[in-house]
Design an enzyme around this catalytic site. Structure first.
Site, short mmCIF file in Angstrom:
data_model
loop_
_atom_site.label_atom_id
_atom_site.label_comp_id
_atom_site.label_asym_id
_atom_site.label_seq_id
_atom_site.Cartn_x
_atom_site.Cartn_y
_atom_site.Cartn_z
N THR A 101 2.96 -5.42 -0.65
CA THR A 101 4.34 -5.39 -1.14
C THR A 101 4.70 -6.77 -1.66
OG1 THR A 101 4.98 -3.76 0.51
CG2 THR A 101 6.76 -5.09 -0.35
N GLY B 157 8.13 3.97 2.87
CA GLY B 157 8.09 2.91 3.88
C GLY B 157 9.43 2.23 3.98
N ASP B 158 9.40 0.97 4.42
CA ASP B 158 10.64 0.21 4.58
C ASP B 158 11.15 -0.38 3.27
OD1 ASP B 158 8.32 -1.39 4.52
OD2 ASP B 158 9.38 -3.07 5.43
N GLY C 220 5.59 -0.91 7.56
CA GLY C 220 6.90 -0.42 7.18
C GLY C 220 7.58 0.41 8.24
N1 ASP Z 1 6.03 -2.45 4.01
C1 ASP Z 1 5.29 -1.71 3.04
C2 ASP Z 1 5.24 -0.27 3.42
O1 ASP Z 1 5.19 0.02 4.59
C3 ASP Z 1 3.90 -2.19 2.87
C4 ASP Z 1 3.70 -3.65 2.92
O2 ASP Z 1 4.62 -4.40 3.00
O3 ASP Z 1 2.58 -4.12 2.87
O4 ASP Z 1 5.20 0.56 2.54
#
Ligand code: ASP
Length: 417
Positions: free
Chosen positions: A245, A275-276, A299
């Site tokens: 991300t 995700g988050d 996330g």
């Molecule tokens: N947080 C992101 C998700 O869970 C992935 C990441 O940050 O690497 O989709």
């Protein structure tokens, strides 16, 4: 920033520290790491304008900083940073070239908050549109809503003039195919780490069996036409599907600020999984009175503690950026009753900016000693700084690899671009 599905392979130091933590409890360790480095001032203490982001945005900071310094809007500046990895087909964690879901379809998530006008926009599970950070801004500016998902979000983007394009690069398609053909029995169906009945997987196979398995994967990758220099990267992705991300927050000299987060999310996720990153308050939160924060990492864990919002509220109540971030990380640990047998499979990094320009980057784990987690910063000088970690060492691969894994698979270059 590309990281493994639930973190990095554990190092010996991580294992020993982790077991030490079990014996000692978290507090001593928290304190030790919160105070590092010795100066007690690990990050800048207040310079404006300033942009902070995940380290995969470092190459895009110069242009965005000039834009901000010359009076550009804070959200536009932040989006200039994250658009770089979105457009880059070789960054397989964001936008074009992102690793797809379990059906081989790239689904992107993003959200943004504009501090000066106190507005927000978000999109989740968007297919065929590369620059979802800009689509989230379009939701904010051209609708009475905050969040659009799936097909509706895609159709909205097309109505706003965004081109539909195939986001699955040949390289990402072949990595997905390698995963599909060799690893499809180890997917995301079934209870996860948060299930009360979850138990650590049984003892991993002996190293010799792993060697044989990797040899077969290499042959398979060759048959699929994956270039030799990408084969170990592909195998790594298959054995431990990565997340990845980028977040960026920007603050101008007037004290206005904005934040944006964009991602292709967890590789090989269930279709429709958000995700988050598109969740306002988890992957990103900006409050014009206080500061702006964002997240990369596991996330699901971040959603459960509303990480970015928690950090902003912590700062509102007087914590420094560093203290605010460490508190959020401790909430993740608390959600697992500080059980290191589970926490060792998670990772999380927060990027935190306060209204006066003070900032911090914090991580659950340090990462590898020669590849620690970093935050990228530009406040007139562009640089990458190592984050302050709650736990020493690197988190572990999930499912676990044997200790004496073949060297090619335990080199950092295989894990992180
Ligand atoms: N947080 C992101 C998700 O869970 C992935 C990441 O940050 O690497 O989709």
């Amino acid at each position: 920033m590309s990281i493994s599905r639930r973190g990095f392979i554990g190092s010996a130091i991580a294992a020993s520290v982790a077991s030490g933590l079990n014996e000692r409890g978290l507090n001593a360790q928290d304190k030790a790491n919160s105070d590092a480095p010795a100066s007690g001032q690990p990050f800048g203490t207040g310079k404006r304008p300033i942009i902070i982001c995940a380290n995969n945005g470092v190459n895009y900071l110069d242009g965005a900083f000039s834009f901000l310094k010359n009076g550009g809007d804070t959200l536009d500046a932040a989006i200039r940073v994250v658009k770089g990895p979105e457009d880059d087909p070789n960054d397989d964690s964001v936008g074009l070239g992102g690793l797809p879901n379990e059906e081989g379809v790239v689904e992107l998530d993003a959200c943004c908050m504009h501090g000066p006008t106190r507005r927000a926009g978000s999109v989740g599970g968007v297919r065929n549109i590369k620059n979802v950070s800009l689509v989230s801004k379009a939701v904010m500016e051209h609708t009475g809503h905050v969040m659009l998902v799936g097909e509706g979000a895609e159709r909205f983007a097309v109505a706003m003039g965004f081109p539909r394009e195939n986001l699955l690069t040949e390289r990402s398609r072949k990595i997905w195919l390698l995963w599909k053909e060799t690893n499809s029995t180890h997917d995301w169906w079934g209870p996860g780490l948060a299930d009360p009945h979850w138990t650590p997987p049984s003892t991993p196979p002996q190293a010799a069996l792993w060697k044989e398995r990797i040899h077969r994967l290499e042959e398979h990758a060759a048959r699929l036409g994956i270039e030799p220099e990408w084969r170990m990267v592909a195998i790594r992705r298959v054995l431990s599907p990565p997340t990845g991300t980028i977040h960026c927050s920007a603050l101008n000299d007037k004290g206005e600020m904005s934040g944006v987060t964009t991602t292709s999310g967890l590789a090989f996720k269930l279709p429709g999984r958000c995700g988050d990153s598109p969740i306002i308050g988890a992957g990103c939160y900006t409050d014009q009175d206080v500061g702006s924060a964002g997240a990369t990492g596991s996330g699901e864990e971040n959603i459960k503690i509303a990480g970015a919002h928690t950090i902003i509220e912590n700062m509102r109540h007087g914590m420094s950026p560093l203290e605010a971030g460490m508190d959020a990380l401790k909430r993740i640990a608390r959600n697992y009753n500080n059980d290191m047998n589970k926490l060792k499979f998670l990772d999380m990094t927060y990027y935190i900016l306060r209204k006066d320009g003070a900032y911090a980057g914090v991580s659950l784990w340090e990462g590898y000693s020669d590849k620690p987690h970093k935050i990228a910063v530009h406040d007139g000088t562009r640089r990458s700084e190592v984050t302050v970690a709650l736990f020493k060492g690197a988190s572990h691969e999930f499912p676990p690899f044997p200790v004496n894994m073949p060297k090619e698979l335990t080199q950092d270059s295989v894990y992180v671009k």
